[in-house]
Write a protein that holds these residues in place. Structure first.
Motif, mmCIF file in Angstrom:
data_model
loop_
_atom_site.group_PDB
_atom_site.id
_atom_site.type_symbol
_atom_site.label_atom_id
_atom_site.label_comp_id
_atom_site.label_asym_id
_atom_site.label_seq_id
_atom_site.Cartn_x
_atom_site.Cartn_y
_atom_site.Cartn_z
ATOM 1 N N VAL A 67 0.826 -1.209 0.000
ATOM 2 C CA VAL A 67 0.000 0.000 0.000
ATOM 3 C C VAL A 67 0.862 1.262 0.000
ATOM 4 O O VAL A 67 0.607 2.190 -0.771
ATOM 5 C CB VAL A 67 -0.980 0.003 1.194
ATOM 6 C CG1 VAL A 67 -1.719 1.336 1.309
ATOM 7 C CG2 VAL A 67 -1.989 -1.145 1.060
ATOM 8 N N THR A 68 1.899 1.304 0.840
ATOM 9 C CA THR A 68 2.679 2.532 0.990
ATOM 10 C C THR A 68 3.904 2.591 0.087
ATOM 11 O O THR A 68 4.431 3.675 -0.157
ATOM 12 C CB THR A 68 3.180 2.700 2.441
ATOM 13 O OG1 THR A 68 4.170 1.692 2.708
ATOM 14 C CG2 THR A 68 2.042 2.617 3.439
ATOM 15 N N THR A 111 -6.145 0.086 4.740
ATOM 16 C CA THR A 111 -7.088 -0.245 3.671
ATOM 17 C C THR A 111 -8.450 0.424 3.833
ATOM 18 O O THR A 111 -9.252 0.389 2.902
ATOM 19 C CB THR A 111 -7.287 -1.769 3.575
ATOM 20 O OG1 THR A 111 -7.749 -2.275 4.837
ATOM 21 C CG2 THR A 111 -5.985 -2.461 3.174
ATOM 22 N N LEU A 114 -9.582 2.610 1.003
ATOM 23 C CA LEU A 114 -9.465 2.025 -0.329
ATOM 24 C C LEU A 114 -10.698 1.221 -0.715
ATOM 25 O O LEU A 114 -11.333 0.604 0.130
ATOM 26 C CB LEU A 114 -8.238 1.107 -0.398
ATOM 27 C CG LEU A 114 -6.893 1.745 -0.076
ATOM 28 C CD1 LEU A 114 -5.793 0.683 -0.098
ATOM 29 C CD2 LEU A 114 -6.588 2.872 -1.039
ATOM 30 N N VAL A 120 -2.949 -1.056 -5.554
ATOM 31 C CA VAL A 120 -1.792 -0.799 -4.701
ATOM 32 C C VAL A 120 -0.559 -1.110 -5.541
ATOM 33 O O VAL A 120 -0.549 -2.080 -6.296
ATOM 34 C CB VAL A 120 -1.838 -1.620 -3.393
ATOM 35 C CG1 VAL A 120 -3.058 -1.228 -2.565
ATOM 36 C CG2 VAL A 120 -1.842 -3.110 -3.650
ATOM 37 N N SER A 121 0.450 -0.293 -5.447
ATOM 38 C CA SER A 121 1.567 -0.413 -6.384
ATOM 39 C C SER A 121 2.895 -0.762 -5.741
ATOM 40 O O SER A 121 3.898 -0.879 -6.435
ATOM 41 C CB SER A 121 1.713 0.890 -7.170
ATOM 42 O OG SER A 121 1.916 1.959 -6.267
ATOM 43 N N LEU A 130 -6.787 -4.069 -4.800
ATOM 44 C CA LEU A 130 -6.973 -4.488 -3.414
ATOM 45 C C LEU A 130 -7.752 -5.804 -3.346
ATOM 46 O O LEU A 130 -7.473 -6.646 -2.485
ATOM 47 C CB LEU A 130 -7.692 -3.399 -2.608
ATOM 48 C CG LEU A 130 -7.888 -3.705 -1.121
ATOM 49 C CD1 LEU A 130 -6.546 -3.847 -0.405
ATOM 50 C CD2 LEU A 130 -8.733 -2.624 -0.472
#
Length: 171
Positions: A67-68, A111, A114, A120-121, A130
């Motif tokens: 996610v981050t 999450t 989202l 998510v990258s 997700l």
């Protein structure tokens, strides 16, 4: 399970199943001694305490790193899944479970904003929706809960006079 969940939004359904499996993995340590939680009953590094410690790793890989985009070093987790099973002398049922529950709470926070189709990258596989991450985590947690049930059954059977079977149906 709450019947209202049957018609709840799909994301809520995924999250309910994730939380059920998370709780099951954490509960696999209930009532065990430190030695029982660390018991090595299979040739791999898999122990009950190690499974829960690995649970912390996968929560942070999929809901922090993915996610981050932070690196595993930045997050403070091992570089590989295999290393995540390694127990330090300072690891106890209390510390490992607390870290796992904190990782689960952090995952919920990460999450919350989202949607299932949001991408998510930060994962090494590349960008993923997700929805895929949730499905992957459900598969992984279900697998590890199964491992935990079998190991717990073995640990409890080793106790003098204890019943041999105490899987999910007995809890």
């Amino acid at each position: 399970m709450d019947p209202a969940l049957f018609t709840a939004p799909l994301k809520s359904q995924f999250e309910a199943f994730l939380d059920e499996h998370r709780a099951g993995l954490a509960a696999s340590l209930d009532g065990l001694t430190e030695a029982e939680a660390r018991a090595s009953l299979v040739p791999s590094r898999t122990t009950l305490l190690g499974l829960v410690k690995h649970g912390t790793f996968i929560e942070r890989v999929w809901f922090d790193e993915a996610v981050t985009g932070r690196t595993r070093a930045e997050i403070g987790i091992p570089a590989t899944p295999d290393e995540s099973f390694v127990l330090a002398p300072s690891d106890t049922i209390g510390t490992v479970r607390a870290d796992y529950l904190a990782a689960c709470q952090e995952a919920r926070r990460a999450t919350a904003p989202l949607g299932l189709d949001d991408v998510v990258s930060g994962n090494r596989r590349g960008p993923l929706p997700l929805r895929w991450v949730y499905l992957h985590m459900l598969r992984e947690l279900a697998q590890h809960c199964g491992h935990a049930d079998i190991l717990r059954e073995q640990v409890l059977a080793a106790r003098a006079g204890a019943p041999a079977a105490e899987g999910p149906a007995a809890r």
